[in-house]
Design an enzyme around this catalytic site. Structure first.
Site, PDB file in Angstrom:
ATOM      1  N   SER A 132       0.878  -1.185   0.000  1.00 31.20           N
ATOM      2  CA  SER A 132       0.000   0.000   0.000  1.00 31.20           C
ATOM      3  C   SER A 132       0.905   1.222   0.000  1.00 31.20           C
ATOM      4  CB  SER A 132      -0.857   0.010   1.267  1.00 31.20           C
ATOM      5  OG  SER A 132      -1.398   1.308   1.488  1.00 31.20           O
ATOM      6  N   TYR A 151      -1.575  -0.690  10.450  1.00 30.98           N
ATOM      7  CA  TYR A 151      -1.748  -0.991   9.017  1.00 30.98           C
ATOM      8  C   TYR A 151      -0.529  -0.490   8.240  1.00 30.98           C
ATOM      9  CZ  TYR A 151      -3.770  -1.168   4.336  1.00 30.98           C
ATOM     10  OH  TYR A 151      -3.981  -1.436   3.008  1.00 30.98           O
TER      11      TYR A 151
HETATM   12  N1  LIG Z   1      -8.690  -0.711  -1.318  1.00 31.83           N
HETATM   13  C1  LIG Z   1      -7.702   0.090  -1.047  1.00 31.83           C
HETATM   14  O1  LIG Z   1      -7.836   1.342  -0.997  1.00 31.83           O
HETATM   15  C2  LIG Z   1      -6.311  -0.474  -0.839  1.00 31.83           C
HETATM   16  C3  LIG Z   1      -5.242   0.410  -0.824  1.00 31.83           C
HETATM   17  C4  LIG Z   1      -3.964  -0.071  -0.613  1.00 31.83           C
HETATM   18  C5  LIG Z   1      -3.765  -1.420  -0.435  1.00 31.83           C
HETATM   19  N2  LIG Z   1      -4.820  -2.268  -0.447  1.00 31.83           N
HETATM   20  C6  LIG Z   1      -4.535  -3.689  -0.210  1.00 31.83           C
HETATM   21  O2  LIG Z   1      -5.091  -4.455  -1.253  1.00 31.83           O
HETATM   22  C7  LIG Z   1      -5.356  -5.776  -0.783  1.00 31.83           C
HETATM   23  C8  LIG Z   1      -6.749  -6.187  -1.237  1.00 31.83           C
HETATM   24  O3  LIG Z   1      -7.680  -5.298  -0.647  1.00 31.83           O
HETATM   25  P1  LIG Z   1      -9.068  -4.903  -1.334  1.00 31.83           P
HETATM   26  O4  LIG Z   1      -9.075  -3.444  -1.451  1.00 31.83           O
HETATM   27  O5  LIG Z   1      -9.336  -5.749  -2.518  1.00 31.83           O
HETATM   28  O6  LIG Z   1     -10.028  -5.283  -0.108  1.00 31.83           O
HETATM   29  P2  LIG Z   1     -11.385  -6.136  -0.054  1.00 31.83           P
HETATM   30  O7  LIG Z   1     -12.273  -5.785  -1.192  1.00 31.83           O
HETATM   31  O8  LIG Z   1     -11.886  -5.961   1.348  1.00 31.83           O
HETATM   32  O9  LIG Z   1     -10.866  -7.630  -0.253  1.00 31.83           O
HETATM   33  C9  LIG Z   1     -10.084  -8.281   0.711  1.00 31.83           C
HETATM   34  C10 LIG Z   1      -9.973  -9.751   0.349  1.00 31.83           C
HETATM   35  O10 LIG Z   1      -9.238 -10.414   1.379  1.00 31.83           O
HETATM   36  C11 LIG Z   1     -10.009 -11.525   1.846  1.00 31.83           C
HETATM   37  N3  LIG Z   1      -9.761 -11.739   3.271  1.00 31.83           N
HETATM   38  C12 LIG Z   1      -9.993 -10.870   4.291  1.00 31.83           C
HETATM   39  N4  LIG Z   1      -9.680 -11.438   5.460  1.00 31.83           N
HETATM   40  C13 LIG Z   1      -9.234 -12.709   5.167  1.00 31.83           C
HETATM   41  C14 LIG Z   1      -8.783 -13.796   5.951  1.00 31.83           C
HETATM   42  N5  LIG Z   1      -8.734 -13.714   7.294  1.00 31.83           N
HETATM   43  N6  LIG Z   1      -8.419 -14.942   5.334  1.00 31.83           N
HETATM   44  C15 LIG Z   1      -8.492 -15.039   3.983  1.00 31.83           C
HETATM   45  N7  LIG Z   1      -8.903 -14.042   3.179  1.00 31.83           N
HETATM   46  C16 LIG Z   1      -9.282 -12.892   3.778  1.00 31.83           C
HETATM   47  C17 LIG Z   1     -11.459 -11.132   1.575  1.00 31.83           C
HETATM   48  O11 LIG Z   1     -12.298 -12.252   1.370  1.00 31.83           O
HETATM   49  P3  LIG Z   1     -13.200 -12.999   2.467  1.00 31.83           P
HETATM   50  O12 LIG Z   1     -13.924 -11.944   3.243  1.00 31.83           O
HETATM   51  O13 LIG Z   1     -14.071 -13.857   1.607  1.00 31.83           O
HETATM   52  O14 LIG Z   1     -12.242 -13.792   3.286  1.00 31.83           O
HETATM   53  C18 LIG Z   1     -11.305 -10.424   0.234  1.00 31.83           C
HETATM   54  O15 LIG Z   1     -11.286 -11.360  -0.815  1.00 31.83           O
HETATM   55  C19 LIG Z   1      -5.165  -5.727   0.738  1.00 31.83           C
HETATM   56  O16 LIG Z   1      -3.907  -6.287   1.062  1.00 31.83           O
HETATM   57  C20 LIG Z   1      -5.177  -4.246   1.059  1.00 31.83           C
HETATM   58  O17 LIG Z   1      -4.407  -3.951   2.208  1.00 31.83           O
HETATM   59  C21 LIG Z   1      -6.092  -1.846  -0.650  1.00 31.83           C
END
Ligand SMILES: NC(=O)c1ccc[n+]([C@@H]2O[C@H](COP(=O)([O-])OP(=O)(O)OC[C@H]3O[C@@H](n4cnc5c(N)ncnc54)[C@H](OP(=O)(O)O)[C@@H]3O)[C@@H](O)[C@H]2O)c1
Length: 270
Positions: free
Chosen positions: A142, A155
């Protein structure tokens, strides 16, 4: 047009958001898929759609990567399935509340998912990749890795780990035929923000990227051979200068003599 097969991509956190888009794009690039997350229904419907659309083999693994048993199951799969050629360490959670308002147990769960699971899955993948002299590891960090003041500090710290760990992997795995990339998304329109405690619509629209654009840019960065991809950063030379300054300092960070500004040899202790 159907692409030739390229081995299997295992994507964590593939049930929605950034991980689901990686699944779509990697299937289109010719990979079979193993999709890992907790939500069985979402995994199953995504798997159905992607295998219908791409003709690829799509498996799902329902696992909570914060639970030792769930993580070990996925580790074992990564360590023993010799067809896996891409590991996308994407599963992660964030928080927007400051330290003082955050529950320590939730913070520890975040470290377990963002840091420990990513580390253990990487350790599981690397020996096979090294033996086959082939493999790609994509670690989703991130921008808070380099801007920890923006959100919750645990985080930010967890994502700084992902960046530093990825940079060390690039160094350690040099010349072994393995590609390693850290992706540093800025705000991206996914459910992440609901889980983190600030709905994405509360952010200024001009700083929020779609998950589709984010993943397409990140894969373009991978194709360019970037070690660190920051999809929103318009001028890459800003990052290059930051890295050059850091690397230039490296040889001066350890010395038998404390820095002169600490005056240890000129003052007598009172
Ligand atoms: N969105 C942003 O603004 C942003 C910015 C910077 C970095 N990121 C990073 O991008 C990555 C993906 O995030 P996203 O934005 O796509 O978020 P998201 O839409 O909330 O998706 C998160 C994914 O992780 C899975 N997950 C959560 N807890 C889990 C667990 N305990 N075991 C296994 N799977 C788990 C969720 O599926 P289930 O609930 O089905 O388990 C979901 O598929 C993360 O590492 C996040 O830190 C996101």
């Amino acid at each position: 047009m159907t692409q030739p097969r390229k081995g299997t991509a295992l994507i964590t956190g593939a049930s929605t958001g950034i991980g689901a888009i990686y699944a779509d794009r990697l299937a289109k690039r010719g990979h079979d898929l193993i999709l890992v997350a907790r939500n069985r229904q979402r995994l199953a419907s995504l798997a159905r759609r992607l295998s219908n659309e791409s003709g690829r083999k799509v498996e799902t693994v329902e696992a909570d990567l914060t639970s030792p048993a769930g993580l070990r199951r996925v580790e074992q799969l990564v360590g023993t399935n010799g067809d896996i050629s891409v590991l996308v360490n994407n599963a992660g959670v964030g928080a927007s509340a400051p330290l003082i308002e955050s529950d320590i147990d939730k913070m520890e769960d975040m470290i377990r998912l963002n840091v420990s699971a990513l580390t253990r899955l990487t350790y599981a993948a690397v020996p096979g990749f090294v033996a086959r002299r082939h493999g790609t590891i994509i670690n989703i960090a991130s921008i808070v890795a380099i801007a920890p003041e923006l959100l919750n500090g645990v985080y930010g710290g967890s994502k700084a780990f992902v960046l530093a760990f990825t940079q060390s992997l690039v160094h350690e795995l040099a010349g072994k035929g393995i590609r390693v990339q850290a992706v540093l998304p800025g705000a991206t329109a996914t459910e992440f923000w609901d889980v983190a405690g600030t709905p994405v619509h509360q952010l200024p629209a001009e700083i929020v990227m779609s998950a589709d654009d984010l993943v397409d840019a990140a894969l373009a960065g991978l194709d360019l051979g970037e070690v660190v991809t920051i999809p929103a950063l318009a001028d890459k030379s800003e990052w290059d200068r930051h890295e050059s300054a850091r690397l230039a300092m490296t040889n001066r960070l350890s010395s038998a003599i404390p820095a002169p500004r600490y005056n240890l040899h000129t003052h007598v202790n009172a």
